[in-house]
Design a protein around this motif. Structure first.
Motif, PDB file in Angstrom:
ATOM      1  N   LEU A  43       8.236   2.056  -8.983  1.00 42.43           N
ATOM      2  CA  LEU A  43       8.450   3.139  -7.916  1.00 42.43           C
ATOM      3  C   LEU A  43       9.221   4.056  -8.222  1.00 42.43           C
ATOM      4  CD1 LEU A  43       7.050   2.861  -4.909  1.00 42.43           C
ATOM      5  CD2 LEU A  43       9.122   2.003  -4.074  1.00 42.43           C
ATOM      6  N   LYS A  46       9.600   6.370  -2.402  1.00 44.29           N
ATOM      7  CA  LYS A  46       8.978   5.297  -1.486  1.00 44.29           C
ATOM      8  C   LYS A  46       8.646   5.872  -0.278  1.00 44.29           C
ATOM      9  CE  LYS A  46      10.319   0.972   0.602  1.00 44.29           C
ATOM     10  NZ  LYS A  46      11.509   0.028   0.975  1.00 44.29           N
ATOM     11  N   GLN A  47       7.499   5.557   0.168  1.00 45.42           N
ATOM     12  CA  GLN A  47       6.834   6.102   1.503  1.00 45.42           C
ATOM     13  C   GLN A  47       8.065   5.553   2.688  1.00 45.42           C
ATOM     14  OE1 GLN A  47       2.982   5.151   2.306  1.00 45.42           O
ATOM     15  NE2 GLN A  47       3.008   5.627   4.401  1.00 45.42           N
ATOM     16  N   GLY A  48       8.262   6.524   3.685  1.00 47.60           N
ATOM     17  CA  GLY A  48       9.248   6.264   4.799  1.00 47.60           C
ATOM     18  C   GLY A  48      10.666   6.651   4.231  1.00 47.60           C
ATOM     19  N   ARG A  65       0.159   6.820  -3.751  1.00 44.06           N
ATOM     20  CA  ARG A  65      -0.432   5.682  -3.032  1.00 44.06           C
ATOM     21  C   ARG A  65       0.260   5.770  -1.522  1.00 44.06           C
ATOM     22  NH1 ARG A  65      -0.024   1.374  -7.701  1.00 44.06           N
ATOM     23  NH2 ARG A  65      -1.859   2.078  -8.750  1.00 44.06           N
ATOM     24  N   ASN A  66      -0.451   5.198  -0.767  1.00 41.73           N
ATOM     25  CA  ASN A  66       0.394   5.024   0.519  1.00 41.73           C
ATOM     26  C   ASN A  66       0.314   3.592   0.831  1.00 41.73           C
ATOM     27  OD1 ASN A  66      -2.277   4.370   2.069  1.00 41.73           O
ATOM     28  ND2 ASN A  66      -2.559   6.489   2.375  1.00 41.73           N
ATOM     29  N   LYS A  67       1.256   2.993   1.824  1.00 47.61           N
ATOM     30  CA  LYS A  67       1.342   1.711   2.192  1.00 47.61           C
ATOM     31  C   LYS A  67       0.222   1.146   2.752  1.00 47.61           C
ATOM     32  CE  LYS A  67       6.125   1.764   2.345  1.00 47.61           C
ATOM     33  NZ  LYS A  67       7.768   1.662   3.149  1.00 47.61           N
ATOM     34  N   GLU A  68      -0.564   2.007   3.566  1.00 43.33           N
ATOM     35  CA  GLU A  68      -1.602   1.430   4.323  1.00 43.33           C
ATOM     36  C   GLU A  68      -2.793   0.855   3.373  1.00 43.33           C
ATOM     37  OE1 GLU A  68      -0.202   4.616   5.217  1.00 43.33           O
ATOM     38  OE2 GLU A  68       0.797   3.641   6.615  1.00 43.33           O
ATOM     39  N   ARG A  69      -3.009   1.462   2.383  1.00 42.83           N
ATOM     40  CA  ARG A  69      -4.006   1.196   1.254  1.00 42.83           C
ATOM     41  C   ARG A  69      -3.656   1.162   0.093  1.00 42.83           C
ATOM     42  NH1 ARG A  69      -9.621   3.446   2.049  1.00 42.83           N
ATOM     43  NH2 ARG A  69     -10.005   1.669   0.828  1.00 42.83           N
ATOM     44  N   PRO A  70      -2.636   0.401  -0.387  1.00 41.19           N
ATOM     45  CA  PRO A  70      -1.630   0.523  -1.680  1.00 41.19           C
ATOM     46  C   PRO A  70      -2.473   0.283  -2.895  1.00 41.19           C
ATOM     47  CG  PRO A  70      -1.224  -1.537  -0.565  1.00 41.19           C
ATOM     48  CD  PRO A  70      -2.041  -0.859   0.293  1.00 41.19           C
ATOM     49  N   THR A  96       4.245   9.216   1.077  1.00 45.23           N
ATOM     50  CA  THR A  96       3.583   8.499   0.045  1.00 45.23           C
ATOM     51  C   THR A  96       4.492   7.742  -0.722  1.00 45.23           C
ATOM     52  OG1 THR A  96       3.047  10.208  -1.265  1.00 45.23           O
ATOM     53  CG2 THR A  96       1.236   9.750   0.215  1.00 45.23           C
ATOM     54  N   ASP A  97       4.123   6.878  -1.617  1.00 44.10           N
ATOM     55  CA  ASP A  97       4.534   6.234  -2.626  1.00 44.10           C
ATOM     56  C   ASP A  97       4.267   7.091  -4.012  1.00 44.10           C
ATOM     57  OD1 ASP A  97       5.927   4.072  -1.259  1.00 44.10           O
ATOM     58  OD2 ASP A  97       4.152   2.786  -1.469  1.00 44.10           O
TER      59      ASP A  97
END
Length: 120
Positions: A43, A46-48, A65-70, A96-97
Motif C-alpha cells: 500500500l 490508504k483510503q481514509g 482501488r477503493n475499499k468498497e470493491r478492492p 482511494t487506495d
C-alpha cells in the motif's frame, strides 16, 4: 550506476522536472528521506487517511482501488504521474487506495512541510 545517478536520470525523464537544472535535480536526489520504495502489493496511500503527502511515481506502476470493491482496479498510475494531491489541496481524507502493481516501485513523497517551504 549509483542510486543518485539513477534518481537523477528518472527525474529528467519526467515532464514535471523539465526546467530543473542539474544542480536542482541533484539536490532532490540527495533528499533520500523523500523517496520510498514499494514491492508489488504494498500500500502506497490508504483510503481514509488524512496524510496530505503529494506523490510522484518515479519508477514502476501502481493501481488505484477503493475499499468498497478492492478487487476492482479503478485505474493504473505510471511513471511520472502525480497522485494524492487532492488531499493536500482540498484538506479531505484519501478517497482511494494506491497499491504498487510492480516490484521496485519508487515514489517521490512531498509532504506538507516540503510543499510549504519557500523557494530559494
Amino acid at each position: 550506476m549509483e542510486q543518485k545517478s539513477i534518481i537523477i536520470d528518472r527525474l529528467k525523464s519526467i515532464s514535471h522536472f523539465e526546467g530543473f537544472t542539474a544542480g536542482e535535480l541533484a539536490e532532490i536526489a540527495d533528499m533520500h528521506s523523500i523517496f520510498k520504495s514499494f514491492k508489488k502489493g504494498q500500500l502506497i496511500i490508504k483510503q481514509g487517511d488524512m496524510d496530505a503527502t503529494v506523490c510522484i511515481l518515479i519508477q514502476g506502476d501502481a493501481c488505484v482501488r477503493n475499499k468498497e470493491r478492492p478487487e476492482v482496479e479503478i485505474g493504473t498510475l505510471t511513471e511520472g504521474q502525480i497522485f494524492g494531491e487532492m488531499t493536500y489541496i482540498l484538506k479531505i481524507s484519501r478517497t482511494t487506495d494506491v497499491v504498487a502493481k510492480t516490484d521496485d516501485v519508487w515514489v517521490l513523497m512531498l509532504d506538507n512541510e516540503l510543499l510549504e517551504k519557500p523557494v530559494r
